[in-house]
Scaffold this motif. Structure first.
Motif, PDB file in Angstrom:
ATOM      1  N   THR A 143       0.789  -1.141  -0.076  1.00 45.84           N
ATOM      2  CA  THR A 143      -0.087  -0.212  -0.102  1.00 45.84           C
ATOM      3  C   THR A 143       0.858   1.121  -0.208  1.00 45.84           C
ATOM      4  N   SER A 144       2.003   1.425   0.927  1.00 50.06           N
ATOM      5  CA  SER A 144       2.826   2.461   1.100  1.00 50.06           C
ATOM      6  C   SER A 144       3.474   2.593  -0.260  1.00 50.06           C
ATOM      7  N   LEU A 145       3.915   1.662  -0.950  1.00 48.97           N
ATOM      8  CA  LEU A 145       4.610   1.702  -2.204  1.00 48.97           C
ATOM      9  C   LEU A 145       3.681   2.258  -3.406  1.00 48.97           C
ATOM     10  N   GLY A 146       2.466   1.774  -3.424  1.00 47.74           N
ATOM     11  CA  GLY A 146       1.600   2.315  -4.343  1.00 47.74           C
ATOM     12  C   GLY A 146       1.250   3.752  -4.130  1.00 47.74           C
ATOM     13  N   VAL A 147       1.092   4.358  -2.838  1.00 42.36           N
ATOM     14  CA  VAL A 147       1.088   5.682  -2.633  1.00 42.36           C
ATOM     15  C   VAL A 147       2.173   6.543  -3.380  1.00 42.36           C
ATOM     16  N   VAL A 151       2.016   9.434  -6.148  1.00 39.75           N
ATOM     17  CA  VAL A 151       2.512  10.717  -5.782  1.00 39.75           C
ATOM     18  C   VAL A 151       3.488  11.148  -6.905  1.00 39.75           C
ATOM     19  N   PHE A 152       4.622  10.389  -7.138  1.00 42.66           N
ATOM     20  CA  PHE A 152       5.454  10.573  -7.950  1.00 42.66           C
ATOM     21  C   PHE A 152       5.220  10.600  -9.489  1.00 42.66           C
ATOM     22  N   ALA A 153       4.136   9.709  -9.983  1.00 40.35           N
ATOM     23  CA  ALA A 153       3.827  10.028 -11.303  1.00 40.35           C
ATOM     24  C   ALA A 153       3.014  11.471 -11.495  1.00 40.35           C
ATOM     25  N   VAL A 154       2.198  11.945 -10.405  1.00 37.84           N
ATOM     26  CA  VAL A 154       1.738  13.466 -10.678  1.00 37.84           C
ATOM     27  C   VAL A 154       2.922  14.201 -10.497  1.00 37.84           C
ATOM     28  N   THR A 155       3.681  14.078  -9.710  1.00 37.69           N
ATOM     29  CA  THR A 155       5.148  15.306  -9.498  1.00 37.69           C
ATOM     30  C   THR A 155       5.847  15.285 -11.191  1.00 37.69           C
ATOM     31  N   MET A 168       2.267  29.720  -5.410  1.00 36.00           N
ATOM     32  CA  MET A 168       2.067  29.699  -3.840  1.00 36.00           C
ATOM     33  C   MET A 168       1.260  28.274  -4.085  1.00 36.00           C
ATOM     34  N   GLU A 169       0.393  27.970  -5.190  1.00 35.86           N
ATOM     35  CA  GLU A 169      -0.432  26.728  -4.744  1.00 35.86           C
ATOM     36  C   GLU A 169       0.476  25.458  -5.124  1.00 35.86           C
ATOM     37  N   PHE A 170       1.633  25.767  -6.193  1.00 33.32           N
ATOM     38  CA  PHE A 170       2.481  24.804  -6.235  1.00 33.32           C
ATOM     39  C   PHE A 170       3.408  24.475  -5.074  1.00 33.32           C
ATOM     40  N   PHE A 171       3.743  25.675  -4.344  1.00 32.86           N
ATOM     41  CA  PHE A 171       4.445  25.655  -3.056  1.00 32.86           C
ATOM     42  C   PHE A 171       3.758  24.762  -2.040  1.00 32.86           C
ATOM     43  N   PHE A 172       2.506  24.939  -1.972  1.00 26.73           N
ATOM     44  CA  PHE A 172       1.867  24.082  -0.683  1.00 26.73           C
ATOM     45  C   PHE A 172       1.450  22.794  -1.336  1.00 26.73           C
ATOM     46  N   GLY A 173       1.217  22.527  -2.577  1.00 20.99           N
ATOM     47  CA  GLY A 173       1.129  21.283  -3.287  1.00 20.99           C
ATOM     48  C   GLY A 173       2.384  20.159  -3.186  1.00 20.99           C
ATOM     49  N   THR A 174       3.615  21.009  -3.474  1.00 19.27           N
ATOM     50  CA  THR A 174       4.699  20.338  -3.213  1.00 19.27           C
ATOM     51  C   THR A 174       4.867  19.892  -1.720  1.00 19.27           C
ATOM     52  N   LEU A 175       4.670  20.615  -0.823  1.00 18.61           N
ATOM     53  CA  LEU A 175       4.797  20.304   0.531  1.00 18.61           C
ATOM     54  C   LEU A 175       3.918  19.153   0.879  1.00 18.61           C
ATOM     55  N   ALA A 176       2.821  19.187   0.322  1.00 19.49           N
ATOM     56  CA  ALA A 176       1.642  18.287   0.880  1.00 19.49           C
ATOM     57  C   ALA A 176       2.417  16.888   0.063  1.00 19.49           C
ATOM     58  N   SER A 177       2.597  16.866  -1.067  1.00 21.48           N
ATOM     59  CA  SER A 177       3.095  15.841  -1.847  1.00 21.48           C
ATOM     60  C   SER A 177       4.480  15.202  -0.891  1.00 21.48           C
ATOM     61  N   ALA A 178       5.235  15.871  -0.496  1.00 23.63           N
ATOM     62  CA  ALA A 178       6.503  15.423   0.236  1.00 23.63           C
ATOM     63  C   ALA A 178       5.933  14.798   1.506  1.00 23.63           C
ATOM     64  N   ALA A 179       5.002  15.350   2.163  1.00 20.69           N
ATOM     65  CA  ALA A 179       4.382  15.057   3.285  1.00 20.69           C
ATOM     66  C   ALA A 179       4.078  13.466   3.347  1.00 20.69           C
ATOM     67  N   VAL A 180       3.133  13.446   2.217  1.00 19.83           N
ATOM     68  CA  VAL A 180       2.309  12.029   1.909  1.00 19.83           C
ATOM     69  C   VAL A 180       3.383  11.225   1.523  1.00 19.83           C
ATOM     70  N   VAL A 181       4.542  11.376   0.628  1.00 17.53           N
ATOM     71  CA  VAL A 181       5.623  10.451   0.309  1.00 17.53           C
ATOM     72  C   VAL A 181       6.447  10.005   1.439  1.00 17.53           C
ATOM     73  N   SER A 182       6.827  10.991   2.169  1.00 17.12           N
ATOM     74  CA  SER A 182       7.571  10.792   3.407  1.00 17.12           C
ATOM     75  C   SER A 182       6.991   9.892   4.563  1.00 17.12           C
ATOM     76  N   GLY A 183       5.648   9.967   4.744  1.00 17.00           N
ATOM     77  CA  GLY A 183       4.834   9.214   5.538  1.00 17.00           C
ATOM     78  C   GLY A 183       4.714   7.901   5.037  1.00 17.00           C
TER      79      GLY A 183
END
Length: 468
Positions: A143-147, A151-155, A168-183
């Motif tokens: 499941t974690s690998l799928g997530v 996210v990397f496909a979208v990036t 600004m939207e890209f900035f917060f979107g990138t931080l959110a992506s980093a949070a999801v990927v890191s988690g």
């Protein structure tokens, strides 16, 4: 102080010839410990799983090495793509004099990125500990690998999207992506590390060495992309496609793991160990593993891991990647393009890999030695050393004591080697000093200490950068 391993260390720590001797000592010590009241007694491991087959062609070692690469590679790809984030968060696609917004978004972007990616990871590791007896490792890992892959496909797709009007939207979107990927990466890493605790120590070392190699590969890919093409978006596209490939490779190789006799052997042994716990019903397998006996055995090792990575994250990457060559005015590509990727990212990650890999041959000091936490505390000196290098911009602390390009090179080597060696030893010791039935849960606990160190270190890194 003697480095002799205590008798309570489980069988997979000791040499193969003494496996059964350690096992019998474990059973005697466990009966005398307080864990008797917390954990049901289990019968001896069946004869069929006492004799280990060979790891043919080192395939299981290679798979866990790849799992190690995949566990930290996503985060490393995010933090190493510094030129790409600076391009996206500036008005590079249009002529602009909006200097302030670039300063707000890009100059401190790495500090925000590290905080956004490490703080949620602590919550994910707590969740992983609660789920360790409720969801199988296969479900958590796949499941974690799928997530991460999603996210990397979208990036990757966003590389070619013009975001100059919505930075600004890209900035917060990138931080959110980093949070999801890191988690998700930490959920994956802790689960795989828990599984590796059932194997001999060389498998845990393969996993941890692979984590360092993930950083080295990401830094190497970044430098190659910069050398091959001068277009930032083309470079970033090839860069993130590389990450997509490695994540997909991790999924495929993990699915191959149960088909190998060597890995089936140790997973069967782990199943036999936990089988009586499962038979207890809701009071057994579905319950949360007992934390107190784990912490009693591993709290010093856990705090050592915490402090090692706390110091490392105070410096890397927010502080170390801001150190510029003192010859920047020369205009050469070495000082303007390659200095930071080589001296900060590649050098640190390669030194980190060397430090981790050296634990295969050298495991000193031992798990009970006071020398280990003493060496860990000595790393504190690295923080002021980096602060007084040529970090730019400097708004408050104007003194630069180390005015030569050799200093950040030496300091990054020291940071990487000590992080790899002193961070790996307690990580591989932890699951080996507890009863076998607590091995996987202990792996999650040690990963929690590691991630907590990353989170605290990242918070302090932001304060350090702003103070300079």
């Amino acid at each position: 102080m003697s480095n002799k391993v205590p008798n309570s260390i489980n069988s997979s720590y000791g040499p193969p010839a003494f496996t059964h001797e350690f096992a019998s000592e474990d059973e005697e010590n466990d009966e005398q410990s307080t864990t008797v009241g917390l954990l049901p007694k289990h019968p001896s491991v069946p004869l069929a799983v006492r004799y280990s087959p060979e790891d043919s062609y080192g395939l299981v070692y290679i798979i866990f090495f790849l799992m190690g690469i995949g566990s930290l590679l996503p985060w490393n790809f995010f933090i190493t793509a510094k030129h790409y984030w600076l391009y996206k968060l500036s008005n590079s696609t249009h002529s602009s004099d909006d200097k302030d917004q670039r300063s707000n978004l890009s100059d401190y972007f790495e500090s925000y990125l590290v905080i956004a990616s490490t703080v949620p990871s602590v919550l994910c590791l707590i969740l992983n500990y609660l789920l360790v007896n409720r969801l199988s490792a296969n479900v958590r890992i796949l499941t974690s690998l799928g997530v991460i892959l999603a996210v990397f496909a979208v990036t990757t797709v966003l590389v070619k999207v013009d975001v100059s009007d919505s930075r600004m939207e890209f900035f917060f979107g990138t931080l959110a992506s980093a949070a999801v990927v890191s988690g998700a990466s930490n959920l994956f890493s802790a689960s795989v590390f828990g599984i590796s605790g059932h194997f001999p120590m060389r498998i845990s070392q393969a996993l941890i060495s692979g984590q360092a190699m993930g950083g080295t590969l990401s830094a190497t890919a970044s430098i190659l992309d910069l050398a091959v093409t001068e277009d930032v978006t083309d470079s970033a596209l090839a860069y993130f496609l590389t990450a997509d490939f490695f994540i997909l490779l991790c999924i495929i190789t993990y699915l191959l793991l149960p088909k190998l006799a060597y890995s089936r052997h140790y997973m069967l042994a782990a199943t036999c160990t936990s089988a009586p716990v499962q038979s207890e019903g809701t009071a057994g397998r579905s319950s949360v593993p007992p934390l107190q006996p784990i912490l009693r055995k591993t709290w010093i090792l856990g705090l050592s891991v915490f402090y090692v990575f706390c110091i490392s994250l105070m410096v890397f990457p927010a502080l170390s990647s801001g150190i510029q060559s003192v010859h920047t005015d020369s205009g050469s590509r070495w000082t303007t393009t390659y200095f930071v990727p080589l001296t900060s990212f590649l050098l640190f990650n390669f030194a980190d890999f060397c430090g981790r890999q050296s634990t295969v041959w050298l495991q000193v000091p031992g798990p009970t030695s006071r020398v280990l936490p003493t060496l860990v505390l000595c790393r504190s000196i690295l923080v002021p050393l980096f602060m007084f290098c040529n970090y730019q911009p400097r708004d408050h602390l104007h003194t630069v004591l180390f005015q030569h390009d050799a200093y950040p090179i030496i300091f990054n080597c020291m940071l990487g080697l000590s992080n790899g060696y002193l961070g790996t030893l307690p990580m591989i010791y932890g699951p080996k000093v507890v009863p076998r039935e607590l091995t996987e849960a202990t792996g999650v606990v040690m990963s929690f200490f590691l991630t907590l160190g990353l989170a605290v270190g990242s918070a302090f890194s932001a304060l350090i950068v702003h103070s300079i």
